[in-house]
Design a protein around this motif. Structure first.
Motif, mmCIF file in Angstrom:
data_model
loop_
_atom_site.group_PDB
_atom_site.id
_atom_site.type_symbol
_atom_site.label_atom_id
_atom_site.label_comp_id
_atom_site.label_asym_id
_atom_site.label_seq_id
_atom_site.Cartn_x
_atom_site.Cartn_y
_atom_site.Cartn_z
ATOM 1 N N ARG A 64 0.784 -1.236 -0.381
ATOM 2 C CA ARG A 64 0.138 0.005 0.005
ATOM 3 C C ARG A 64 0.681 0.402 -0.308
ATOM 4 N NH1 ARG A 64 -3.910 0.718 4.175
ATOM 5 N NH2 ARG A 64 -1.999 1.239 5.702
ATOM 6 N N CYS A 65 0.538 2.425 -0.909
ATOM 7 C CA CYS A 65 0.913 3.727 -1.289
ATOM 8 C C CYS A 65 1.260 3.802 0.011
ATOM 9 C CB CYS A 65 0.689 4.585 -1.980
ATOM 10 S SG CYS A 65 2.027 5.975 -2.748
ATOM 11 N N GLN A 66 2.476 4.720 0.708
ATOM 12 C CA GLN A 66 2.727 5.483 1.769
ATOM 13 C C GLN A 66 2.042 7.266 2.178
ATOM 14 O OE1 GLN A 66 6.016 4.416 3.552
ATOM 15 N NE2 GLN A 66 5.186 3.009 5.043
ATOM 16 N N SER A 67 1.774 6.975 0.293
ATOM 17 C CA SER A 67 1.657 8.709 0.371
ATOM 18 C C SER A 67 -0.385 8.901 -0.274
ATOM 19 C CB SER A 67 2.501 9.116 -0.976
ATOM 20 O OG SER A 67 3.937 9.064 -0.884
ATOM 21 N N CYS A 68 -0.280 8.474 -0.930
ATOM 22 C CA CYS A 68 -1.694 8.030 -1.115
ATOM 23 C C CYS A 68 -2.456 7.222 -0.300
ATOM 24 C CB CYS A 68 -2.126 8.348 -2.331
ATOM 25 S SG CYS A 68 -1.674 6.993 -3.263
ATOM 26 N N GLY A 69 -1.902 6.489 0.316
ATOM 27 C CA GLY A 69 -3.334 5.159 0.646
ATOM 28 C C GLY A 69 -3.486 3.725 -0.640
ATOM 29 N N MET B 258 6.238 0.983 -7.249
ATOM 30 C CA MET B 258 6.572 2.674 -7.570
ATOM 31 C C MET B 258 4.444 2.910 -6.927
ATOM 32 S SD MET B 258 6.720 5.470 -10.675
ATOM 33 C CE MET B 258 8.230 6.595 -9.966
ATOM 34 N N CYS B 259 4.307 3.033 -7.173
ATOM 35 C CA CYS B 259 2.271 3.850 -7.296
ATOM 36 C C CYS B 259 2.255 4.414 -8.587
ATOM 37 C CB CYS B 259 2.438 5.172 -6.080
ATOM 38 S SG CYS B 259 0.485 5.238 -5.793
ATOM 39 N N GLY B 260 1.299 3.296 -8.828
ATOM 40 C CA GLY B 260 0.625 3.880 -10.482
ATOM 41 C C GLY B 260 -0.163 5.150 -10.336
ATOM 42 N N SER B 261 -0.466 5.667 -9.014
ATOM 43 C CA SER B 261 -1.422 6.538 -9.043
ATOM 44 C C SER B 261 -0.596 7.850 -8.381
ATOM 45 C CB SER B 261 -2.279 6.752 -7.508
ATOM 46 O OG SER B 261 -3.309 5.085 -8.381
ATOM 47 N N CYS B 262 0.575 7.544 -7.352
ATOM 48 C CA CYS B 262 0.910 9.374 -7.226
ATOM 49 C C CYS B 262 2.370 9.522 -7.543
ATOM 50 C CB CYS B 262 1.050 9.432 -5.996
ATOM 51 S SG CYS B 262 1.756 8.406 -4.320
ATOM 52 N N HIS B 263 3.320 8.233 -8.160
ATOM 53 C CA HIS B 263 4.385 8.018 -8.294
ATOM 54 C C HIS B 263 5.207 8.457 -7.449
ATOM 55 C CE1 HIS B 263 2.177 9.833 -12.056
ATOM 56 N NE2 HIS B 263 2.454 9.148 -11.652
#
Ligand SMILES: [Zn+2]
Lengths: 394, 142
Positions: B35-40, B49-54
């Motif tokens: 789970r992305c720690q920036s955008c969840g 890498m998170c494909g939503s917020c990179h």
């Protein structure tokens, strides 16, 4: 500023070559790929030395490397080569896109696209998961996250999509069967179709054994050996060649998200073709209704039905009713896979679909000719749903 | 190496990188996903890498282990001989309540009893000393 439409009608398929599709062959993949390539070059009426681009849909898995083609054809100065291996069965139409880009840019003048598939004699798709060396994410996803649960081959994980479609839209087994029957009917009319003497009825389809529900044996494509090749050049050069040119009006590629995993797509049924089909029509300046026929990548009946929707021939969810009552058969409103497709002609990863589209647009298809065919669409599908689409005209 | 076992062993995942970390959690009886720690945003299969917020910042976030049946296939022909004794079996896509989906089995129920949206909960089957597979069973009534 370049526009999408700048590629419209700028390149032509001017040569096709194809070997027999068989179960078993004494020939190597390279021998078959060279034979098909020589056929395409001679069909175009150019000298082999004129080839200065070799687009390898599957990289070295196309039958040989660029070096093999240089060495065997004595190519004096190859300008350009590339590969689309990750796209699986979408790679052949995408190779046509790469050829168009290289030719229109002026980097190259005559592009050869060869592909040999040895799905019968070589390693089968079901064995991909145990291959440690492909480096393809889709194969590693199967190996690490599907295969431990007994999902190792396309009829299994692609069946998820068909089952979802049936659940959401009420698609029936008989509708999938209508696709299998139509492909087999068309194969009866093709001298180079593996199943040319093996007609089936809907009852035969419904009686065929389950492979992976909702897929029966007759929902699944054949595994054959054989090669095909295309020779592509610019529209200006095409005018002087042996056969009437087949114009590439539009050609595009698209990718699902995430590309290498099926379950985690927000919409399991949204695939690469959903993204690239609208761009293909925009590039070509035509609509789905304008097509006289379509050659749709048919690894499985359900995948063909889904692509008929994605390519805009009907709405999402309407693929089942669309294929009924002979609509996709010769004589119907949209004849599909007039050669019998992967289901009944042979499996050359869609190169056979491109070859058939050219034959139809040259009006050389004999008893299976779509009357007055002017425009046709070709799709590719592979590697968990990468997509590609070509719109061709005579 | 030849094996005398009559049933070939089930194909094991290659325990490397993120895949090793995913199965290490399973071995500890926890079903975790990135789970992305920036955008969840959750993601699976694992990647950097998170494909939503990179964002490259992420964690192995725990799930409740409960979810619903999303779709399935029923395998009648064991293309992998390791599953020859299991056919017919359902290979099911389960959607966790948190969002990620995965290929798995739903045990303790006949394949023809499956339905879309059926509530299920995870259990872990030890396949080897290193690998436990996350499987599911019909959820207890809530
Ligand atoms: Zn994020």
């Amino acid at each position: 500023m370049p526009e999408l439409t700048d590629l419209r009608d700028r390149t032509c398929i001017v040569g096709i070559g194809e070997t027999a599709y068989t179960r078993g062959t004494p020939k190597s993949a390279l021998e078959l790929a060279l034979a098909a390539s020589l056929g395409a070059i001679e069909d175009a009426g150019i000298k082999p030395e004129a080839v200065d681009a070799v687009i390898l849909p599957a990289g070295a898995g196309s039958g040989g490397t660029a070096g093999d083609f240089i060495a065997n054809f004595g190519l004096p100065d190859l300008h350009y080569t590339t590969s689309l291996q990750e796209m699986g069965g979408a790679m052949c139409v995408s190779a046509l896109e790469s050829a168009a880009v290289a030719l229109v840019s002026g980097i190259a003048h005559y592009a050869l696209i060869p592909l040999c598939s040895r799905f019968y004699s070589g390693r089968k798709a079901r064995q991909l998961n145990s291959d440690p060396g492909t480096g393809l994410q889709s194969a590693e996803t199967i190996r690490d996250y599907y295969a431990p649960f007994g999902v190792a081959a396309p009829p299994q994980h692609y069946a998820w999509m068909a089952q979802r479609h049936m659940q959401l839209y009420g698609t029936t087994h008989e509708q999938l069967g209508a696709i299998a029957v139509a492909m087999r009917k068309h194969a009866q009319l093709h001298p180079n179709a593996l199943m040319k003497r093996a007609p089936i009825t809907l009852d035969d389809y419904l009686a065929s054994r389950w492979v992976s529900y909702p897929y029966r044996l007759l929902d699944c494509c054949l595994e054959t050996d054989g090669a095909a090749a295309l020779l592509v050049t610019t529209t200006e050069r095409a005018k002087d060649l042996r056969k009437p040119p087949v114009y590439v009006m539009g050609v595009t590629s698209g990718h699902p998200f995430p590309p290498h995993d099926l379950p985690n797509r927000p919409d399991l049924l949204k695939m690469g073709l959903d993204f690239c089909a609208p761009r293909a029509y925009a590039m070509a300046g035509v609509k789905p209704d304008d097509m006289d026929f379509a050659e749709i990548y048919d690894c499985f009946t359900g995948q063909m039905m889904l692509q008929l929707e994605s390519a805009g021939f009907c709405q999402r969810g309407e693929g089942g009713p669309f294929v009924e009552n002979g609509r996709i058969e010769l004589g119907g409103a949209l004849p599909v896979n007039t050669h019998g497709g992967l289901l009944s002609q042979g499996h050359n990863a869609g190169m056979n679909h491109l070859v058939e589209a050219v034959v139809q647009l040259r009006h050389e298809a004999g008893t299976r000719q779509v009357q007055d065919a002017e425009l046709g669409a070709v799709t590719g599908w592979g590697g968990h749903g990468h997509g590609s689409m070509a719109i061709l005209r005579r | 190496m030849k094996t005398d076992s009559p049933t070939p062993i089930v194909k094991l995942p290659v325990l490397r990188g993120y895949t090793k970390e995913f199965y290490d959690w399973c071995h500890q009886r926890e079903l975790r996903f990135q789970r992305c720690q920036s955008c969840g945003t959750w993601r699976h299969p694992p990647r950097p890498m998170c494909g939503s917020c990179h964002s490259l910042q992420w964690e192995w976030a725990p799930t409740t282990g409960t979810g619903k049946v999303y779709c399935w296939t029923i395998v009648y022909q064991a293309l992998d001989p390791a599953f020859a004794n299991d056919v017919p079996y359902a290979a099911v896509v389960v959607e966790l309540d948190e969002g990620p989906r995965l290929a798995t089995w739903v045990t303790g129920i006949a394949p023809d009893q499956l339905y879309v949206g059926m509530p299920v909960e995870v259990w872990f089957e030890d396949l080897s000393d290193d690998v436990a597979l996350p499987k599911f069973k019909p959820a207890e009534a809530h």
